[in-house]
Design a protein around this motif. Structure first.
Motif, PDB file in Angstrom:
ATOM      1  N   TYR A 524       0.973  -1.457  -0.028  1.00 47.03           N
ATOM      2  CA  TYR A 524      -0.423  -0.255   0.002  1.00 47.03           C
ATOM      3  C   TYR A 524       0.962   1.098  -0.024  1.00 47.03           C
ATOM      4  O   TYR A 524       0.614   2.306  -0.967  1.00 47.03           O
ATOM      5  CB  TYR A 524      -1.466  -0.108   1.175  1.00 47.03           C
ATOM      6  CG  TYR A 524      -1.531  -1.327   1.542  1.00 47.03           C
ATOM      7  CD1 TYR A 524      -2.508  -1.545   0.128  1.00 47.03           C
ATOM      8  CD2 TYR A 524      -1.735  -1.918   2.386  1.00 47.03           C
ATOM      9  CE1 TYR A 524      -3.482  -2.837   0.169  1.00 47.03           C
ATOM     10  CE2 TYR A 524      -2.523  -3.364   1.936  1.00 47.03           C
ATOM     11  CZ  TYR A 524      -3.389  -3.674   1.324  1.00 47.03           C
ATOM     12  OH  TYR A 524      -3.691  -5.384   1.633  1.00 47.03           O
ATOM     13  N   ALA A 525       2.072   1.409   0.636  1.00 48.66           N
ATOM     14  CA  ALA A 525       2.915   2.122   0.766  1.00 48.66           C
ATOM     15  C   ALA A 525       3.644   2.926  -0.488  1.00 48.66           C
ATOM     16  O   ALA A 525       3.182   3.856  -0.533  1.00 48.66           O
ATOM     17  CB  ALA A 525       4.451   2.331   1.271  1.00 48.66           C
ATOM     18  N   MET A 546      -8.696   8.529  -8.842  1.00 49.40           N
ATOM     19  CA  MET A 546      -9.522   9.415  -7.701  1.00 49.40           C
ATOM     20  C   MET A 546      -9.957   8.121  -6.482  1.00 49.40           C
ATOM     21  O   MET A 546      -9.596   8.355  -5.113  1.00 49.40           O
ATOM     22  CB  MET A 546     -10.596  10.273  -7.899  1.00 49.40           C
ATOM     23  CG  MET A 546      -9.523  11.609  -8.338  1.00 49.40           C
ATOM     24  SD  MET A 546     -10.704  13.561  -8.395  1.00 49.40           S
ATOM     25  CE  MET A 546     -11.926  12.894  -9.699  1.00 49.40           C
ATOM     26  N   GLU A 547     -11.183   7.055  -7.462  1.00 47.81           N
ATOM     27  CA  GLU A 547     -11.274   6.069  -6.577  1.00 47.81           C
ATOM     28  C   GLU A 547     -10.443   4.869  -5.914  1.00 47.81           C
ATOM     29  O   GLU A 547      -9.999   4.288  -5.020  1.00 47.81           O
ATOM     30  CB  GLU A 547     -12.400   5.020  -7.495  1.00 47.81           C
ATOM     31  CG  GLU A 547     -13.144   4.066  -6.782  1.00 47.81           C
ATOM     32  CD  GLU A 547     -13.913   3.798  -7.131  1.00 47.81           C
ATOM     33  OE1 GLU A 547     -14.571   2.625  -6.713  1.00 47.81           O
ATOM     34  OE2 GLU A 547     -14.734   4.548  -8.284  1.00 47.81           O
ATOM     35  N   HIS A 548      -9.365   5.319  -7.755  1.00 46.40           N
ATOM     36  CA  HIS A 548      -8.310   4.076  -6.840  1.00 46.40           C
ATOM     37  C   HIS A 548      -7.396   4.597  -5.415  1.00 46.40           C
ATOM     38  O   HIS A 548      -6.857   4.100  -4.380  1.00 46.40           O
ATOM     39  CB  HIS A 548      -7.191   3.801  -7.570  1.00 46.40           C
ATOM     40  CG  HIS A 548      -7.850   3.092  -8.698  1.00 46.40           C
ATOM     41  ND1 HIS A 548      -7.230   2.628 -10.000  1.00 46.40           N
ATOM     42  CD2 HIS A 548      -8.850   1.896  -8.640  1.00 46.40           C
ATOM     43  CE1 HIS A 548      -7.925   1.933 -11.283  1.00 46.40           C
ATOM     44  NE2 HIS A 548      -9.162   1.403 -10.234  1.00 46.40           N
ATOM     45  N   TYR A 549      -7.968   6.159  -5.424  1.00 45.42           N
ATOM     46  CA  TYR A 549      -6.784   6.754  -4.766  1.00 45.42           C
ATOM     47  C   TYR A 549      -7.067   6.422  -3.125  1.00 45.42           C
ATOM     48  O   TYR A 549      -6.495   6.362  -1.799  1.00 45.42           O
ATOM     49  CB  TYR A 549      -6.579   8.514  -4.090  1.00 45.42           C
ATOM     50  CG  TYR A 549      -5.360   9.107  -3.429  1.00 45.42           C
ATOM     51  CD1 TYR A 549      -4.108   8.182  -2.662  1.00 45.42           C
ATOM     52  CD2 TYR A 549      -5.877  10.657  -3.456  1.00 45.42           C
ATOM     53  CE1 TYR A 549      -3.421   9.322  -2.590  1.00 45.42           C
ATOM     54  CE2 TYR A 549      -4.706  11.407  -2.844  1.00 45.42           C
ATOM     55  CZ  TYR A 549      -3.950   9.710  -2.411  1.00 45.42           C
ATOM     56  OH  TYR A 549      -2.714  11.109  -1.174  1.00 45.42           O
ATOM     57  N   GLY A 550      -8.821   6.156  -2.969  1.00 41.32           N
ATOM     58  CA  GLY A 550      -9.245   6.010  -2.268  1.00 41.32           C
ATOM     59  C   GLY A 550      -9.408   4.608  -1.543  1.00 41.32           C
ATOM     60  O   GLY A 550      -9.466   4.315  -0.472  1.00 41.32           O
ATOM     61  N   ASP A 551      -8.993   4.534  -2.230  1.00 40.94           N
ATOM     62  CA  ASP A 551      -9.142   2.648  -2.307  1.00 40.94           C
ATOM     63  C   ASP A 551      -7.919   2.377  -1.549  1.00 40.94           C
ATOM     64  O   ASP A 551      -7.750   2.066   0.128  1.00 40.94           O
ATOM     65  CB  ASP A 551      -9.101   0.992  -2.965  1.00 40.94           C
ATOM     66  CG  ASP A 551      -9.996   1.635  -3.697  1.00 40.94           C
ATOM     67  OD1 ASP A 551     -11.224   1.965  -2.766  1.00 40.94           O
ATOM     68  OD2 ASP A 551     -10.389   1.214  -4.682  1.00 40.94           O
ATOM     69  N   LEU A 553      -5.713   5.681   0.003  1.00 38.20           N
ATOM     70  CA  LEU A 553      -5.802   5.485   1.560  1.00 38.20           C
ATOM     71  C   LEU A 553      -6.647   4.553   3.057  1.00 38.20           C
ATOM     72  O   LEU A 553      -6.180   4.461   4.079  1.00 38.20           O
ATOM     73  CB  LEU A 553      -6.350   6.860   1.499  1.00 38.20           C
ATOM     74  CG  LEU A 553      -5.946   8.213   0.514  1.00 38.20           C
ATOM     75  CD1 LEU A 553      -6.972   9.133   0.487  1.00 38.20           C
ATOM     76  CD2 LEU A 553      -4.169   7.801   1.417  1.00 38.20           C
ATOM     77  N   PHE A 554      -7.854   3.928   1.884  1.00 40.90           N
ATOM     78  CA  PHE A 554      -8.409   3.116   2.986  1.00 40.90           C
ATOM     79  C   PHE A 554      -7.292   2.014   3.826  1.00 40.90           C
ATOM     80  O   PHE A 554      -7.139   2.138   5.248  1.00 40.90           O
ATOM     81  CB  PHE A 554     -10.044   2.790   2.591  1.00 40.90           C
ATOM     82  CG  PHE A 554     -10.408   1.535   3.197  1.00 40.90           C
ATOM     83  CD1 PHE A 554     -11.145   2.076   4.332  1.00 40.90           C
ATOM     84  CD2 PHE A 554      -9.886   0.421   3.956  1.00 40.90           C
ATOM     85  CE1 PHE A 554     -11.946   1.654   5.414  1.00 40.90           C
ATOM     86  CE2 PHE A 554     -11.046  -0.527   4.749  1.00 40.90           C
ATOM     87  CZ  PHE A 554     -11.710  -0.109   5.845  1.00 40.90           C
ATOM     88  N   TYR A 555      -6.241   1.585   3.297  1.00 42.16           N
ATOM     89  CA  TYR A 555      -5.803   0.602   3.516  1.00 42.16           C
ATOM     90  C   TYR A 555      -4.166   0.954   4.790  1.00 42.16           C
ATOM     91  O   TYR A 555      -4.398   0.428   5.021  1.00 42.16           O
ATOM     92  CB  TYR A 555      -4.858  -0.351   2.275  1.00 42.16           C
ATOM     93  CG  TYR A 555      -6.699  -1.459   2.243  1.00 42.16           C
ATOM     94  CD1 TYR A 555      -6.236  -3.022   3.365  1.00 42.16           C
ATOM     95  CD2 TYR A 555      -6.979  -1.150   1.598  1.00 42.16           C
ATOM     96  CE1 TYR A 555      -7.003  -3.398   2.894  1.00 42.16           C
ATOM     97  CE2 TYR A 555      -8.359  -2.527   1.422  1.00 42.16           C
ATOM     98  CZ  TYR A 555      -8.065  -3.819   2.164  1.00 42.16           C
ATOM     99  OH  TYR A 555      -9.323  -4.318   1.726  1.00 42.16           O
TER     100      TYR A 555
END
Length: 590
Positions: A524-525, A546-551, A553-555
């Motif tokens: 994730y990093a 943007m959705e991928h970025y949210g995914d 960030l969640f993890y």
């Protein structure tokens, strides 16, 4: 022998094959006409032939001609050789054998036979013509001079023979003798352009520039309306470093015929040599606007600008000149295709597309123009036009692999995957050498099979595409992305995606693919680093990234920021199946 054009070769072309047929017929008639005379003893070059010998020669000769007529030259040669054993001075046989040797490029052997033939029968014109061909091949100009003396003896009214004799003299450096021959030609024909050109060549060899110029000046004085004489004289001055005189004579010619395209082209050359670029370009504009000036000449001039196209001024000049073509030649497809090419070189693709459409409407038989048109249809995302234009082209050129590929791509974009497969498969079967086409075709097949949910065929097609071009960045990206979506072969996918980014850095889509593969590998990093690169390089701010970025960030434990980016993805038009659910439940859902 060559001057402004090869008069000698005119003779050769006129002689074969029709003259050979006529000559053979004459020989046959001569042999057949003996009738009852077979009983007499025939004397040939000092050798007595008995009636039996004569009959045998006649039979062998006809047999040889029959074999020669069906291109069985080896057997024909055997028959002719048997004649020579009986009658070594049979000139017809010597001639026929020489023809066979010429066909085998044995000019030395043919020459020997023909020299014997003309000794036996010095009044046969065609023997001398054939012998001249042999001497010309071996540059035997002194012997060639004698041949044309004989031909002039046989046909003193044939002007071509005088020209050929003068050429032979010229190549021996006998310039005054050649000029004397041209004087005889003038008595026969009067002054002609060929005669002028040949005399000019000699005067220049003798460095008699003034004499050459006076001859042309006299021609102008005799007929001032003949613009070609002004052009001849200007070329004479120009080629001898007298540009001012060349310019003056052309200006005089322009006054006589201001709409002469050839005069304006010559003036353009003079001004260019004098470094007056503006005046030169102005003359080109005047020339290009004249419909009577051959379009091929204009196209060659435009082509001369191509090596200078890194210079925007050269591109602009070629564009302006090509624009004049469609006005001067509105019914010539070449005018519109060349203008289209120049528009394309000047980054005016939409205007170029219109020109190609007009070119195809005038002449649909030029495949290259049709392919360029379909490529521009696709570039403009006019899929319907690409399909229409492409299929029209394939009705005329069904075996063009690139056109099959382009039409297949159009159907792929229209999401008719089965039609796309048909055309793209055609492309791969029609072309076996063009690695670029094969790489792109198998890559497109991979896309088709993916959309048809045939993952096995899709992977095989992508793998094959990469065998033709392992550096096809788009294949590497698409293949690796689809593998990541399925969660399969992630190490292979990561390797391919990383390579695509090396090939095309700062490509937001490629960076997003790599980020997503790292996400699927739970790095994730690393995924965060690459998705941030993608967002920074993404000028369109697409919802998927943007959705991928949210995914990601969640993890990484930043739930609030994750939800913010999911909302941004929704506002940007994102419609992924779980986007709304992610926002409502504030968690990643796969």
């Amino acid at each position: 022998m060559k001057v402004s054009e090869s008069r000698y070769f005119k003779i050769g072309r006129r002689y074969t094959p029709c003259a050979a047929a006529v000559l053979t017929l004459v020989f046959c008639l001569l042999i057949l006409s003996s009738n009852g005379q077979d009983k007499k003893v025939i004397v040939v070059a000092g050798k007595h032939l008995t009636p039996t010998d004569s009959a045998t020669v006649k039979q062998l000769f006809f047999s040889a001609l029959r074999e020669k007529a069906i291109d069985n030259n080896n057997m024909a040669t055997e028959f002719f050789d048997r004649i020579m054993q009986i009658d070594p001075s049979n000139d017809a046989t010597l001639y026929e054998l020489s023809i066979i040797k010429k066909l085998k490029k044995n000019y030395a052997g043919a020459q020997d036979l023909l020299e014997r033939a003309v000794t036996v029968n010095p009044d046969n014109e065609w023997y001398w013509v054939a012998l001249a061909d042999c001497y010309e091949k071996s540059n035997s100009y002194a012997k060639l001079e004698n041949v044309f003396n004989e031909l002039i003896r046989l046909d003193p009214e044939k002007t071509d023979y005088y020209y050929d004799k003068a050429n032979a003299l010229f190549y021996q450096g006998k310039y005054d003798e050649a000029l004397a021959v041209y004087k005889k030609i003038e008595e026969q024909t009067g002054i002609t352009d060929d005669l002028l050109a040949n005399r000019q060549k000699i005067y220049l060899k003798q460095n008699k520039i003034d004499l050459a110029a006076r001859q042309l000046e006299q021609m102008i004085a005799n007929d001032p309306s003949q613009i070609k004489y002004y052009l001849f004289l200007s070329q004479l001055y120009s080629s001898n470093n007298q540009p001012d005189k060349a310019l003056k004579i052309l200006q005089d010619g322009e006054k006589i015929k201001p709409n002469s395209g050839l005069v304006h082209l010559a003036l353009a050359d003079i001004y260019r040599d004098k470094k007056n670029i503006d005046a030169s370009y102005n003359e080109l504009n005047l020339a290009f606007a004249i419909p009577d000036l051959d379009i091929e000449q204009k196209i060659k001039i435009i082509g001369g600008y191509l090596p200078r196209f890194p210079d925007p001024n050269a591109r602009a000049s070629a564009l302006e000149l090509s624009k004049l073509l469609i006005t001067a030649h509105p019914n010539d497809a070449r005018a519109f295709s060349i203008y289209g090419d120049m528009l394309l070189q000047n980054d005016k693709s939409k205007e170029a597309r219109v020109m190609y459409q007009k070119s195809v409407a005038l002449n649909a038989q030029v495949y290259e123009v049709q392919e360029q048109l379909v490529r521009l249809d696709l570039a403009d995302n006019d899929i319907a036009a690409a399909i229409k234009d492409g299929e029209n082209s394939l009705s005329l050129f069904p075996n063009q692999a690139w056109m099959n590929y382009l039409v297949g791509v159009a159907w792929l974009q229209k999401k008719d995957y089965h039609k796309a497969l048909d055309y793209i498969k055609n492309a791969t079967s029609l072309e076996l050498q063009d690695k670029d086409l094969l790489s792109q075709s198998f890559s497109a097949l991979g896309d088709c099979y993916h959309d048809l949910k045939d993952n096995k065929s899709s992977d095989e097609a992508y793998d094959k595409a990469l065998t033709y071009n392992p550096d096809n960045a788009f294949t590497l990206n698409n293949y690796s992305y689809y593998l990541s979506l399925r969660g399969e072969a992630l190490e292979k996918a990561a390797k391919m995606s990383k390579h695509s980014n090396e090939l095309q850095p700062k490509n937001a889509s490629f960076e997003d693919t790599y980020a997503w593969i790292l996400f699927r590998q739970k790095d994730y990093a690393g995924a965060k680093i690459w998705i941030e690169k993608a967002l920074a390089d993404d000028k369109d701010k697409t919802a998927t990234k943007m959705e991928h970025y949210g995914d990601i960030l969640f993890y990484l434990g930043n739930v609030d920021s994750a939800v913010d980016y999911w909302k941004k993805a929704k506002d940007a038009g994102g419609k992924s199946p779980f986007l709304e659910q992610k926002i409502n439940e504030r968690k990643y859902i796969e």
